[in-house]
Each structure stands twice: as structure tokens, then as C-alpha cells.
Design an enzyme around this catalytic site. Structure first.
Site, PDB file in Angstrom:
ATOM      1  N   ASP A   9      93.960  40.596 -21.965  1.00 25.92           N
ATOM      2  CA  ASP A   9      93.629  40.052 -23.287  1.00 25.92           C
ATOM      3  C   ASP A   9      93.669  41.241 -24.247  1.00 25.92           C
ATOM      4  O   ASP A   9      92.903  42.186 -24.090  1.00 25.92           O
ATOM      5  CB  ASP A   9      92.228  39.440 -23.219  1.00 25.92           C
ATOM      6  CG  ASP A   9      91.737  38.994 -24.588  1.00 25.92           C
ATOM      7  OD1 ASP A   9      90.745  38.272 -24.661  1.00 25.92           O
ATOM      8  OD2 ASP A   9      92.363  39.384 -25.600  1.00 25.92           O
ATOM      9  N   ILE A  10      94.532  41.202 -25.229  1.00 27.44           N
ATOM     10  CA  ILE A  10      94.755  42.379 -26.091  1.00 27.44           C
ATOM     11  C   ILE A  10      93.485  42.807 -26.824  1.00 27.44           C
ATOM     12  O   ILE A  10      93.333  43.981 -27.183  1.00 27.44           O
ATOM     13  CB  ILE A  10      95.907  42.096 -27.091  1.00 27.44           C
ATOM     14  CG1 ILE A  10      96.506  43.420 -27.600  1.00 27.44           C
ATOM     15  CG2 ILE A  10      95.471  41.189 -28.251  1.00 27.44           C
ATOM     16  CD1 ILE A  10      97.833  43.271 -28.311  1.00 27.44           C
ATOM     17  N   ASN A  23     100.326  35.549 -39.452  1.00 28.05           N
ATOM     18  CA  ASN A  23     101.205  34.732 -40.297  1.00 28.05           C
ATOM     19  C   ASN A  23     101.210  35.353 -41.687  1.00 28.05           C
ATOM     20  O   ASN A  23     100.394  36.229 -41.977  1.00 28.05           O
ATOM     21  CB  ASN A  23     100.724  33.270 -40.313  1.00 28.05           C
ATOM     22  CG  ASN A  23      99.320  33.157 -40.879  1.00 28.05           C
ATOM     23  OD1 ASN A  23      99.069  33.605 -42.006  1.00 28.05           O
ATOM     24  ND2 ASN A  23      98.413  32.627 -40.088  1.00 28.05           N
ATOM     25  N   GLY A  31      95.997  31.452 -31.524  1.00 24.94           N
ATOM     26  CA  GLY A  31      96.636  32.414 -30.605  1.00 24.94           C
ATOM     27  C   GLY A  31      95.995  33.792 -30.659  1.00 24.94           C
ATOM     28  O   GLY A  31      94.785  33.948 -30.787  1.00 24.94           O
ATOM     29  N   VAL A  32      96.879  34.787 -30.615  1.00 24.95           N
ATOM     30  CA  VAL A  32      96.365  36.168 -30.594  1.00 24.95           C
ATOM     31  C   VAL A  32      95.700  36.511 -31.929  1.00 24.95           C
ATOM     32  O   VAL A  32      94.709  37.241 -31.978  1.00 24.95           O
ATOM     33  CB  VAL A  32      97.509  37.146 -30.226  1.00 24.95           C
ATOM     34  CG1 VAL A  32      98.481  37.365 -31.369  1.00 24.95           C
ATOM     35  CG2 VAL A  32      96.984  38.454 -29.710  1.00 24.95           C
ATOM     36  N   ASP A  33      96.200  35.922 -33.014  1.00 25.71           N
ATOM     37  CA  ASP A  33      95.618  36.125 -34.355  1.00 25.71           C
ATOM     38  C   ASP A  33      94.154  35.684 -34.352  1.00 25.71           C
ATOM     39  O   ASP A  33      93.240  36.429 -34.749  1.00 25.71           O
ATOM     40  CB  ASP A  33      96.433  35.275 -35.349  1.00 25.71           C
ATOM     41  CG  ASP A  33      96.210  35.692 -36.801  1.00 25.71           C
ATOM     42  OD1 ASP A  33      96.794  35.068 -37.689  1.00 25.71           O
ATOM     43  OD2 ASP A  33      95.449  36.663 -37.023  1.00 25.71           O
ATOM     44  N   SER A 116     105.745  36.459 -31.643  1.00 24.08           N
ATOM     45  CA  SER A 116     106.528  35.247 -31.911  1.00 24.08           C
ATOM     46  C   SER A 116     106.768  34.350 -30.707  1.00 24.08           C
ATOM     47  O   SER A 116     107.357  33.279 -30.863  1.00 24.08           O
ATOM     48  CB  SER A 116     107.912  35.589 -32.516  1.00 24.08           C
ATOM     49  OG  SER A 116     107.781  35.894 -33.881  1.00 24.08           O
ATOM     50  N   GLY A 118     104.731  32.693 -28.944  1.00 21.96           N
ATOM     51  CA  GLY A 118     103.749  31.615 -28.762  1.00 21.96           C
ATOM     52  C   GLY A 118     104.040  30.496 -29.735  1.00 21.96           C
ATOM     53  O   GLY A 118     105.094  29.851 -29.658  1.00 21.96           O
TER      54      GLY A 118
END
Ligand code: APR
Length: 334
Positions: A9-10, A23, A31-33, A116, A118
Site C-alpha cells: 500500500d503506497i 485527477n 483509489g490511490v488518490d 492510470s 485503475g
């Protein structure tokens, strides 16, 4: 090892900066954001509000707040629309601009998600290839630790062509090697005969070769240590030390240790990484490995994958590591 592909997990990665697949609004998302904003805390959003968004392919940096990472580099990947809308260039720009900013801030390490791939629908294998080639090019000329963080195994897929052809190659050899073992005894005598004949032939040939070369060269070469052979090959190929250790994906410090100790015995993985950096063919690779006491064998997948890439003439160590990772083998380099 300058580039590592890790499954994690980043938001938990301890790098100087982690990269967010954001975005254009930079005001958070899923997501990761979403995960990064949640882990960093509300101050991250407050700072993002001051950035006035970000264009696709561009990148902007903020602090990391509650994250282990000091910084977050936000970049906006392209939405996949079939591949004919400049997606590859824009995705490459995401990695390039993030690395450019990391370099401007003198960061020593950075962690990327697969941007990108995901919600934005970029095919994972294509997205992975773009990431590996841009990061690989960057690392040939820059010293930085780069993590490519894969969130789960499903997301980590190498290109179908590469995967299936390596799988085929392994099956051919791995299976052959293990079935052959069963008939080994029956053929034992035959193999010994063939071996004796070919050794006689080889010795006659070698006598011709030896006559052409001064004897003490041959003696020196026979006594050549791993380090001596490595340095000779670097000279013969007109390479610099940094070109070699960067292509081998090994630390500068390890390389200078090898260079300064004529009898240094590297690990097998390091020896192979250096053979790849020198773009040796299979025989030269086996020769170099033998100086360190190693051999390539068909009884383990790691060696078969290495042999596959050498025979294919593909010396891109990041692609090789991608394949080794996919087959759950140790990676090349330290
Ligand atoms: N750590 C590492 N990787 C992760 C994590 C995580 N915590 N969560 C998701 N990923 C992976 C996904 O599996 C995918 O491989 O990150 C990659 C990118 O997926 P997304 O987060 O969906 O990003 P992207 O495809 O670039 O779409 C961006 O999604 O979250 C929104 O606001 C974001 O609108 C933007 C869009």
C-alpha cells in the site's frame, strides 16, 4: 537496487516522496488518490486547494503531512481511450515530470503507483511497460531509489507476449531437464562417449587457438579472477563504471568494492546482473559466472528466465526483473 518492484500500500511506503495518481482538480478522489488523502490528513487537501489543479501529464508537489513520506507528488494520468489519443506520451510525461520534480528537490527515493491503470482504465501491462522504460532511462543517468508499488498481484501483469513466451521457454527446458533425469542412467554411457569425443575435438581446436596467442596470455586468462575478467570486459567494450553499475541495477558502493578487490566473490545475482550490463552472450555469461564459482542450470526457473532474455538479446534489466517478479523469483542487482 535503484529500481524495486514491491507489492504494498503506497501510503505505507517510507520514501522521500510518494506519487499520487490524481485527477485535474487535485481535490481528492478514490483509489490511490483517496488512500493518500485519507492517510495524509486534511492539511493535504488544504495545500492542494492552493495549487489550482494540474494538467494531464504534469505534476505538482506538496508536503506529506501524516504520511511516512515527506512529500506527495501529484500527477494526473491520461484516461485510456483506446491508445490513439496520445495516452502513452501523456503517461510517460507523468513519470518524467514526477522524477524531474524529485530531482529538483534532491530527493533520494520516490515511490510510484501504476498511474492510470485503475479508474482511468489504462491496460496494466502497457502501463507497466511505460513505467519501467521511463524509470529505467532515468536511472541510467541519475542516482535515485525508485519503488514501483503494485497494490495486488492481479494488478501486476507483464505483457502477454513476454509472459507467455517465457512461460513456454521455462516449460520446454524445465520439464525437459526433469524428465531427462529419469532417463539419465540409461543414456549415461552414451553421454560420456559424446562428451569424450567432443572434448577431444575441443582440445584439438584449442591447441590451434593457443598457438596463435602467446602462452602467458592464456595462462593469465585461465587464472583470471572474476574482477579481472569484469574489468577486462568493461575496457574491451569501452564502457564506464557508472554505465555498468547503473545498467546492472546495483549500488555504486558495491561496484567499487568489487573493483577494488581482485579476488572478490559476488553473489550469483550480482554476477548475472553485471553480465547483463555488459550484454554478454550466453557463453560469455557462463564464463564470467564460472569465475565466481556459479553456473546457469535448467533446474531452476531464475536461471532459465535469465537464459531466455540473453538468448532474446533483451538486456533491459528492469524488464528482466519484471519477469522475475512475476514468477516470484529473486530480482537482479543487490
Ligand atoms: N497503494 C498502491 N497502489 C494503489 C493503491 C494503494 N493504496 N490503491 C490503488 N492502487 C493502484 C490501483 O490498483 C491501480 O493499479 O493504483 C493504480 C492506479 O489506480 P487509481 O487509483 O484508480 O488511479 P488512476 O487509474 O490513475 O485513476 C485516477 O481515480 O482515484 C481517482 O481521483 C482519482 O480521478 C482520479 C482517478
Amino acid at each position: 537496487m535503484p529500481l524495486e518492484i514491491i507489492r504494498d500500500d503506497i501510503t505505507k511506503v517510507h520514501a522521500d516522496a510518494i506519487v499520487n495518481a490524481a485527477n485535474p482538480s487535485l481535490l481528492g478522489g478514490g483509489g490511490v488518490d483517496g488512500a493518500i488523502h485519507k492517510a495524509a490528513g486534511p492539511q493535504l487537501l488544504e495545500e492542494c486547494r492552493t495549487l489550482n489543479g494540474c494538467e494531464v501529464g504534469q505534476a505538482k508537489i506538496t508536503k506529506g503531512y501524516n504520511l511516512p513520506a515527506k512529500y506527495v507528488i501529484h500527477t494526473v494520468g491520461p484516461i485510456w481511450r483506446g491508445g490513439n489519443n496520445n495516452e502513452e506520451k501523456l503517461l510517460s510525461d507523468c513519470y518524467k515530470n514526477s522524477l524531474r520534480i524529485a530531482k529538483e528537490y534532491n530527493l533520494e527515493s520516490i515511490a510510484f503507483p501504476l498511474i492510470s491503470t485503475g479508474a482511468y482504465g489504462y491496460p496494466v501491462d502497457k502501463g507497466l511497460k511505460v513505467a519501467i522504460s521511463v524509470i529505467g532511462d532515468f536511472l541510467l543517468n541519475n542516482d535515485m531509489k525508485v519503488y514501483l508499488v503494485v497494490y495486488n498481484k492481479e494488478a501486476f501483469k507483464i505483457s502477454e507476449k513476454l509472459f507467455s513466451s517465457i512461460k513456454q521457454y521455462i516449460d520446454d527446458r524445465y520439464v525437459k531437464e526433469h524428465t531427462e533425469k529419469r532417463y539419465r542412467n540409461i543414456e549415461e554411457r552414451q553421454i560420456r562417449e559424446i562428451y569424450k569425443e567432443s572434448m577431444n575435438f575441443f582440445m584439438e581446436e584449442a591447441e590451434q587457438v593457443v598457438k596463435k596467442r602467446c602462452l602467458e596470455d592464456v595462462v593469465n586468462e585461465l587464472d583470471e579472477t572474476f574482477t579481472q575478467m569484469l574489468l577486462r570486459l568493461i575496457d574491451e567494450k569501452g564502457l564506464t563504471d557508472s554505465q555498468v553499475y547503473k545498467r546492472a541495477n546495483i549500488d555504486r558502493r558495491l561496484f567499487s568494492k568489487i573493483r577494488s578487490d581482485i579476488n572478490y566473490k559476488p553473489s550469483k545475482s550480482t554476477a548475472i546482473a553485471l553480465a547483463i550490463a555488459l550484454k554478454l552472450n550466453l557463453d560469455e555469461t557462463k564464463d564470467l559466472l564460472s569465475k565466481a564459482g556459479y553456473a546457469l542450470s535448467h533446474s531452476n526457473k531464475f536461471d532459465i528466465i535469465i537464459e531466455y532474455f540473453i538468448k532474446e538479446g533483451n538486456y533491459n534489466i528492469f524488464e528482466i526483473n519484471e519477469a522475475l517478479f512475476a514468477f516470484e523469483q529473486n530480482l537482479l542487482g543487490v
